[in-house]
Every structure is written in C-alpha cells, then in structure tokens.
Scaffold this motif. Sequence first.
Motif, mmCIF file in Angstrom:
data_model
loop_
_atom_site.group_PDB
_atom_site.id
_atom_site.type_symbol
_atom_site.label_atom_id
_atom_site.label_comp_id
_atom_site.label_asym_id
_atom_site.label_seq_id
_atom_site.Cartn_x
_atom_site.Cartn_y
_atom_site.Cartn_z
ATOM 1 N N VAL A 203 0.827 -1.216 0.000
ATOM 2 C CA VAL A 203 0.000 0.000 0.000
ATOM 3 C C VAL A 203 0.863 1.269 0.000
ATOM 4 O O VAL A 203 0.475 2.286 -0.581
ATOM 5 C CB VAL A 203 -1.027 0.049 1.164
ATOM 6 C CG1 VAL A 203 -2.080 -1.035 1.001
ATOM 7 C CG2 VAL A 203 -0.369 -0.045 2.525
ATOM 8 N N ALA A 204 2.043 1.190 0.615
ATOM 9 C CA ALA A 204 2.909 2.385 0.656
ATOM 10 C C ALA A 204 3.473 2.692 -0.731
ATOM 11 O O ALA A 204 3.644 3.859 -1.091
ATOM 12 C CB ALA A 204 4.036 2.186 1.666
ATOM 13 N N GLU A 205 3.727 1.649 -1.511
ATOM 14 C CA GLU A 205 4.311 1.855 -2.845
ATOM 15 C C GLU A 205 3.409 2.676 -3.760
ATOM 16 O O GLU A 205 3.890 3.383 -4.636
ATOM 17 C CB GLU A 205 4.600 0.494 -3.497
ATOM 18 C CG GLU A 205 6.036 0.042 -3.240
ATOM 19 C CD GLU A 205 6.284 -1.395 -3.659
ATOM 20 O OE1 GLU A 205 7.324 -1.923 -3.257
ATOM 21 O OE2 GLU A 205 5.426 -1.981 -4.371
ATOM 22 N N SER A 206 2.109 2.571 -3.558
ATOM 23 C CA SER A 206 1.189 3.281 -4.449
ATOM 24 C C SER A 206 0.818 4.669 -3.909
ATOM 25 O O SER A 206 -0.112 5.298 -4.408
ATOM 26 C CB SER A 206 -0.081 2.442 -4.651
ATOM 27 O OG SER A 206 -0.658 2.169 -3.395
ATOM 28 N N ARG A 207 1.531 5.139 -2.884
ATOM 29 C CA ARG A 207 1.243 6.469 -2.323
ATOM 30 C C ARG A 207 2.525 7.285 -2.240
ATOM 31 O O ARG A 207 3.596 6.733 -2.001
ATOM 32 C CB ARG A 207 0.650 6.320 -0.910
ATOM 33 C CG ARG A 207 -0.779 5.823 -0.939
ATOM 34 C CD ARG A 207 -1.230 5.256 0.396
ATOM 35 N NE ARG A 207 -2.650 4.898 0.338
ATOM 36 C CZ ARG A 207 -3.120 3.788 -0.218
ATOM 37 N NH1 ARG A 207 -2.311 2.899 -0.761
ATOM 38 N NH2 ARG A 207 -4.422 3.558 -0.258
ATOM 39 N N SER A 208 2.401 8.625 -2.405
ATOM 40 C CA SER A 208 3.597 9.447 -2.231
ATOM 41 C C SER A 208 3.512 10.170 -0.882
ATOM 42 O O SER A 208 2.454 10.180 -0.243
ATOM 43 C CB SER A 208 3.746 10.440 -3.384
ATOM 44 O OG SER A 208 2.570 11.167 -3.512
ATOM 45 N N THR A 209 4.625 10.774 -0.499
ATOM 46 C CA THR A 209 4.797 11.413 0.818
ATOM 47 C C THR A 209 4.405 10.506 1.988
ATOM 48 O O THR A 209 3.792 10.948 2.957
ATOM 49 C CB THR A 209 4.068 12.786 0.928
ATOM 50 O OG1 THR A 209 2.687 12.631 0.651
ATOM 51 C CG2 THR A 209 4.697 13.803 0.013
ATOM 52 N N VAL A 210 4.756 9.217 1.850
ATOM 53 C CA VAL A 210 4.609 8.313 2.997
ATOM 54 C C VAL A 210 5.943 7.616 3.268
ATOM 55 O O VAL A 210 6.761 7.446 2.358
ATOM 56 C CB VAL A 210 3.512 7.230 2.787
ATOM 57 C CG1 VAL A 210 2.150 7.864 2.590
ATOM 58 C CG2 VAL A 210 3.854 6.289 1.647
ATOM 59 N N LEU A 211 6.123 7.222 4.513
ATOM 60 C CA LEU A 211 7.280 6.433 4.920
ATOM 61 C C LEU A 211 6.733 5.139 5.501
ATOM 62 O O LEU A 211 5.909 5.178 6.415
ATOM 63 C CB LEU A 211 8.071 7.193 6.002
ATOM 64 C CG LEU A 211 9.208 6.436 6.684
ATOM 65 C CD1 LEU A 211 10.371 6.224 5.710
ATOM 66 C CD2 LEU A 211 9.697 7.202 7.919
ATOM 67 N N ALA A 212 7.155 3.993 4.962
ATOM 68 C CA ALA A 212 6.673 2.700 5.472
ATOM 69 C C ALA A 212 7.607 2.203 6.567
ATOM 70 O O ALA A 212 8.810 2.066 6.345
ATOM 71 C CB ALA A 212 6.595 1.685 4.339
ATOM 72 N N LEU A 213 7.056 1.939 7.733
ATOM 73 C CA LEU A 213 7.847 1.443 8.859
ATOM 74 C C LEU A 213 7.269 0.097 9.323
ATOM 75 O O LEU A 213 6.273 0.067 10.069
ATOM 76 C CB LEU A 213 7.832 2.449 10.015
ATOM 77 C CG LEU A 213 8.495 3.808 9.752
ATOM 78 C CD1 LEU A 213 8.255 4.764 10.921
ATOM 79 C CD2 LEU A 213 10.000 3.629 9.533
ATOM 80 N N PRO A 214 7.861 -1.009 8.875
ATOM 81 C CA PRO A 214 7.347 -2.328 9.259
ATOM 82 C C PRO A 214 7.772 -2.701 10.683
ATOM 83 O O PRO A 214 8.799 -3.334 10.886
ATOM 84 C CB PRO A 214 7.977 -3.267 8.205
ATOM 85 C CG PRO A 214 9.186 -2.559 7.715
ATOM 86 C CD PRO A 214 9.016 -1.087 7.981
ATOM 87 N N LEU A 215 6.993 -2.252 11.657
ATOM 88 C CA LEU A 215 7.366 -2.418 13.069
ATOM 89 C C LEU A 215 6.187 -2.941 13.876
ATOM 90 O O LEU A 215 5.026 -2.746 13.504
ATOM 91 C CB LEU A 215 7.787 -1.058 13.650
ATOM 92 C CG LEU A 215 8.990 -0.362 13.001
ATOM 93 C CD1 LEU A 215 9.110 1.062 13.530
ATOM 94 C CD2 LEU A 215 10.266 -1.151 13.280
ATOM 95 N N ASP A 216 6.527 -3.549 15.019
ATOM 96 C CA ASP A 216 5.512 -4.047 15.954
ATOM 97 C C ASP A 216 5.392 -3.039 17.103
ATOM 98 O O ASP A 216 6.370 -2.830 17.840
ATOM 99 C CB ASP A 216 5.958 -5.421 16.477
ATOM 100 C CG ASP A 216 4.897 -6.075 17.354
ATOM 101 O OD1 ASP A 216 4.151 -5.345 18.050
ATOM 102 O OD2 ASP A 216 4.819 -7.307 17.355
ATOM 103 N N VAL A 217 4.225 -2.450 17.275
ATOM 104 C CA VAL A 217 4.069 -1.378 18.279
ATOM 105 C C VAL A 217 4.225 -1.867 19.716
ATOM 106 O O VAL A 217 4.396 -1.063 20.633
ATOM 107 C CB VAL A 217 2.710 -0.637 18.145
ATOM 108 C CG1 VAL A 217 2.597 0.068 16.811
ATOM 109 C CG2 VAL A 217 1.539 -1.580 18.387
#
Length: 252
Positions: free
Chosen positions: A43-57
């Motif tokens: 989903v992040a790839e198809s959006r601009s001005t986003v940063l993808a952070l694959p983390l466990d909260v």
Amino acid sequence: MTQNCAIVTGAARGIGLATTDLFLEMGWQVAMVDRDSDELTAVAESRSTVLALPLDVSDPQAAAQMVRETRAWAGRIDALINNAGVAEFGPIADCNFEMWRRVMATNLDGVFLCSQACANALKATRGAIVNIGSISGLRASTLRVAYGTSKAAVIHLTKQYAAELGEYGIRVNAVCPGPVRTKLAMAVHTQDIIDAYHDAIPLNRYGTERELAEVICFLASDKASYVTGQVLAADGGFDSTGVGLPALRSPR
Ligand SMILES: NC(=O)c1ccc[n+]([C@@H]2O[C@H](COP(=O)([O-])OP(=O)(O)OC[C@H]3O[C@@H](n4cnc5c(N)ncnc54)[C@H](O)[C@@H]3O)[C@@H](O)[C@H]2O)c1
C-alpha cells in the motif's frame, strides 16, 4: 511552510489506511507503521509522501525506532494515531494468559509505548495524540474480556496523558468506533452479531473506514485546538442508547 507529519499505526489496511489517505488529502505526510510488512509495502508503494515502517508497536525498541526514523525523514511529528489493534473474542473460561497478553500487548502496551516514545517530539510541535478505543471499551459485552478491558484501559490512558501533557500544548483524545467491516471485525463478527448490531444501532448500519478517518483527522487537526481528554464514539449512536430499541422503533 514545513509539511505536517502524522504517524499512523496499523496503517496497512482498514481504519488506519483510510486515516493515512485522509491525512494525505489534507496535505500531511504520513509515517505508516504496521507489523504486516508485505501488506504495508504494497500500500505504501502506491502512495507518495509516505514512509513505510514495518514495526511491531508492542516492542519498546520498535517504538523508539519509529520516532527516530520519522524524525529523520520528516523532521517533525505533529500527530500520533494509535490505531494498531487486534481482536480476539471468546468466553472468559477460554481466555488463557497467552491470549490475554496478545491482546494487551498490542492494544494497550502499544499505545503506551508509542505515546511515550513520541512525547518529546510532540512537545516541540504542540501536537496531538488520537487513540483508537472501541465501543467495547465503553460498554461491557460477552466474549470481550481481554479486548473490552484493553480498550477501556486505552480510554483511561487517554485521560491520563491529556492531564499530564496539556501543559505542553499536547492534546490527547480517543475515538471509539462502532462496527466497521474491516478484516479485524469480519474475523469475529458472525451473521448473528451483524444482525444484532444493526438492531442496536440507531443509524441502523455499520460505519465505514472513511467515517472513522474523518473523526480521527478532525481531532488530530487544529480544528480541535481546544479539545483534549475527550472520548468520541463514532458508532451510529450505539453507545448513547439502551436496550429494547428495535421493539420501540416505528415500523418502516
Ligand atoms: N473494525 C471495527 O469494527 C472496530 C470497532 C472498534 C474498534 N476498532 C479498532 O480500530 C482499530 C483499527 O482496526 P481495523 O478494524 O482497521 O483492523 P484491521 O485488522 O483491518 O487493521 C489493523 C492493522 O493493525 C496492524 N497491527 C496489529 N497489531 C499490530 C502491532 N502489534 N504492531 C503493528 N501493527 C499491528 C495489523 O497488521 C493491521 O494492518 C483497532 O484498534 C481496532 O481495535 C475497530
């Protein structure tokens, strides 16, 4: 002018993704946090001005990393949306300690850890936190001993944070969604539950992800500049009504 930046947890789908999209429409940049790295990357790839952070909260180190990477990317944090959540329903007798901890780890520990980690950055911007509770945290119901308790705790945590961080100009509010047809809800809502919700909700339907995003983004924005410590149920009227409503309705 520097662009505002929001962190949205649980952003890979559902309410978190709709909230991300509304922030982007508002001209904000968004750090999207989710432990489902495949869905997040897609989903992040198809959006601009986003940063993808694959983390466990629920991991204290991950919460610190989330803040470090977001600040390095955007230079600021204006809002934290604690949306990541898990739902596991079952009778109290079947809720073993592992299940209890799984639910608490994400739904409660995660909100505490991410809020704690963001506090200094939010002081710098006089920013906002929006926690996602649930109607299950407002009204007790069957099968939700862990989920409902975690969400009730999030509602109180919201008030604790609002009380302490107000002097720094940080606003902290909670949104309690009613039922929304996301993957989380559909995994635990049988047809019987769906029918019962329709009967108990004055607006007579489930909400949409976008309807929740509108309330979340309002509370995160300057439009809510004098609102803090509040719990807003976006639930079609569920919380405000008592039992017996279907029978009292006029026939259509
Ligand atoms: N859908 C509903 O009916 C409903 C009702 C009331 C409250 N809520 C709350 O709304 C929030 C969003 O739910 P949704 O329905 O969009 O669910 P969803 O399952 O569609 O999305 C939740 C996202 O959170 C992510 N996530 C879960 N645990 C995580 C963790 N430890 N670290 C990082 N990411 C994690 C998941 O991977 C998923 O992408 C949750 O807090 C949920 O409890 C939902």
